[in-house]
Design an enzyme around this catalytic site. Structure first.
Site, PDB file in Angstrom:
ATOM      1  NE  ARG A  24      -4.010   1.892   2.291  1.00 28.50           N
ATOM      2  CZ  ARG A  24      -4.166   2.694   3.340  1.00 28.50           C
ATOM      3  NH1 ARG A  24      -3.428   2.505   4.430  1.00 28.50           N
ATOM      4  NH2 ARG A  24      -5.049   3.664   3.312  1.00 28.50           N
ATOM      5  CG  HIS A  33      -1.147   5.409  -0.321  1.00 25.74           C
ATOM      6  ND1 HIS A  33      -1.902   6.178   0.530  1.00 25.74           N
ATOM      7  CD2 HIS A  33      -1.923   4.350  -0.672  1.00 25.74           C
ATOM      8  CE1 HIS A  33      -3.098   5.610   0.692  1.00 25.74           C
ATOM      9  NE2 HIS A  33      -3.136   4.496  -0.018  1.00 25.74           N
ATOM     10  CG  ASP A  52       8.729  10.948  -5.822  1.00 18.44           C
ATOM     11  OD1 ASP A  52       8.056  10.386  -4.931  1.00 18.44           O
ATOM     12  OD2 ASP A  52       8.427  12.064  -6.294  1.00 18.44           O
ATOM     13  CG  ASN A  69      -0.576   9.244   2.371  1.00 16.74           C
ATOM     14  OD1 ASN A  69      -1.080   8.324   1.733  1.00 16.74           O
ATOM     15  ND2 ASN A  69       0.117  10.211   1.792  1.00 16.74           N
ATOM     16  N   PRO A  81      -7.366   6.937  -4.629  1.00 16.71           N
ATOM     17  CG  PRO A  81      -7.174   4.915  -5.773  1.00 16.71           C
ATOM     18  CD  PRO A  81      -6.367   5.944  -5.050  1.00 16.71           C
ATOM     19  CG  HIS A 128      -7.951  -3.918  -1.888  1.00 20.42           C
ATOM     20  ND1 HIS A 128      -9.059  -3.167  -2.256  1.00 20.42           N
ATOM     21  CD2 HIS A 128      -6.977  -3.014  -1.616  1.00 20.42           C
ATOM     22  CE1 HIS A 128      -8.767  -1.881  -2.211  1.00 20.42           C
ATOM     23  NE2 HIS A 128      -7.503  -1.758  -1.831  1.00 20.42           N
ATOM     24  CB  THR A 129      -5.803 -10.734  -2.597  1.00 21.78           C
ATOM     25  OG1 THR A 129      -6.050 -12.098  -2.220  1.00 21.78           O
ATOM     26  CG2 THR A 129      -4.324 -10.564  -2.890  1.00 21.78           C
ATOM     27  CG  ASP A 188      -8.780 -13.078   0.313  1.00 18.89           C
ATOM     28  OD1 ASP A 188      -9.570 -13.943   0.741  1.00 18.89           O
ATOM     29  OD2 ASP A 188      -7.983 -13.300  -0.623  1.00 18.89           O
ATOM     30  CG  ASP A 219      -5.407 -16.175  -3.194  1.00 16.80           C
ATOM     31  OD1 ASP A 219      -6.072 -15.120  -3.027  1.00 16.80           O
ATOM     32  OD2 ASP A 219      -5.482 -17.137  -2.417  1.00 16.80           O
TER      33      ASP A 219
END
Length: 326
Positions: A60, A64, A72, A92, A164, A194-195, A246, A254
């Protein structure tokens, strides 16, 4: 005439150097720090052995970073009295500290090798570490392109509107990713991260309590799943309590995330919309039934993401400390 020839030659040399500086390469450190990927992987593995949170936190953190001003390492910078940095923007604040710690420890491992000290950027270390957490969680192994420089700036204001949100619809998601040079397919593939992800209750409580004006559960949410979520996140629960995204294999990278979407078990509206919107549903159905196709698409999308906003020697440097400017 001779003077013109010299001027042109110098100009071409400058252009050539500029091209080489900007170009990413899989063997960028072959001559300066050939063991960099091995060193980072060892540090990442050690960190994962301490806590699984390392995996979703690093993944993540990378997104971000790249989505705001490019890949960077600007997200790693600590705020000072004179500058509120990216990491302290409200979007954040939920980034887990284990992601930052992973980069710091990997940087220390790289710099402990005399020939590598201060030769590898924090941006590249984060890129390698992200590939490794995916792979060590059972996901694909893809070759990373390297040669990024670290940013010279980091401001909270630069984050505004760049990331998002849990309530985004498909149009909003596509708009954000198009601005990064990525396609709808890339966006759906990257959402598959997101899994191994988790979310705090306050990020989705609106879907299980007081949805819209009807004061009910979001109708796109599986009813049994909604009841389970209400049990994990009562109305007055500590908003810091986390829920896996998940429902079946939360510690394995997966394609189960997509199978969850088909059952109405996307935790965020921005997850579930990938299945409810007919424009993205076929991709979700494909990857829900074919893990190999998902892995290939995810690897491709990550490589493309890694090219966003890359800095070079003209507008970046290699930081001595990842969390502070030189």
């Amino acid at each position: 005439m001779g003077q013109i020839y010299v001027t042109v030659t110098i100009f071409l040399i400058i252009i050539g150097v500029s091209v080489r500086v900007n170009a990413l390469s899989e063997n960028y450190y072959a001559n300066t720090c050939p063991s960099v990927e091995k060193l980072v992987r060892q540090a990442v593995l050690q960190k994962i052995n301490q806590t699984f949170v390392t995996i979703p936190a690093t993944l993540r953190l990378y997104f971000h970073d790249c989505a705001v001003s490019g890949c960077d390492a600007s997200v790693l910078i600590q705020s000072t009295p004179n500058n509120k940095a990216e990491k302290d923007h409200p979007d954040n604040l939920s980034l887990a500290g284990d992601g930052f710690d992973t980069v710091i420890k990997a940087k220390a491992a790289v710099d402990a090798v005399p020939g590598c000290k201060n030769k590898v950027s924090c941006a590249d270390i984060l890129t390698i570490a992200t590939r490794d957490v995916v792979n060590l969680a059972g996901g694909p192994y893809y070759k990373v392109e390297l040669g990024r420089y670290d940013s010279l700036t980091s401001t909270a204001a630069s984050v505004n509107g760049k990331l998002p949100q849990p309530s985004d619809d498909l149009n909003r998601l596509n708009s954000l990713f198009t601005s990064l040079g990525l396609t709808q397919s890339d966006m759906i593939a990257l959402s598959g991260a997101h899994t191994v992800g988790f979310s705090h209750c306050n990020k989705f409580s609106n879907r299980i309590y007081g949805f819209s004006s009807t004061n009910s559960v979001d109708p796109t949410l599986n009813k049994q799943y909604a009841t389970q979520l209400q049990g994990m996140c009562p109305r007055n629960v500590d908003p810091r309590i986390a829920v896996n995204m998940d429902t079946v294999t939360p510690r394995r990278f997966d394609n189960w995330y997509y199978a969850d979407l088909k059952q109405g078990k996307g935790l965020f509206s921005s997850d579930q919309v990938l299945y409810t919107d007919p424009r993205s549903r076929p991709t979700v159905e494909n990857w829900a039934s074919n893990n190999g196709n998902f892995y290939a698409a995810f690897s491709s999308a990550m490589i493309k993401l890694g090219r966003v906003g890359v800095k070079n020697a003209n507008n970046g440097n290699i930081r001595i400390r990842c969390d502070a400017f030189n």
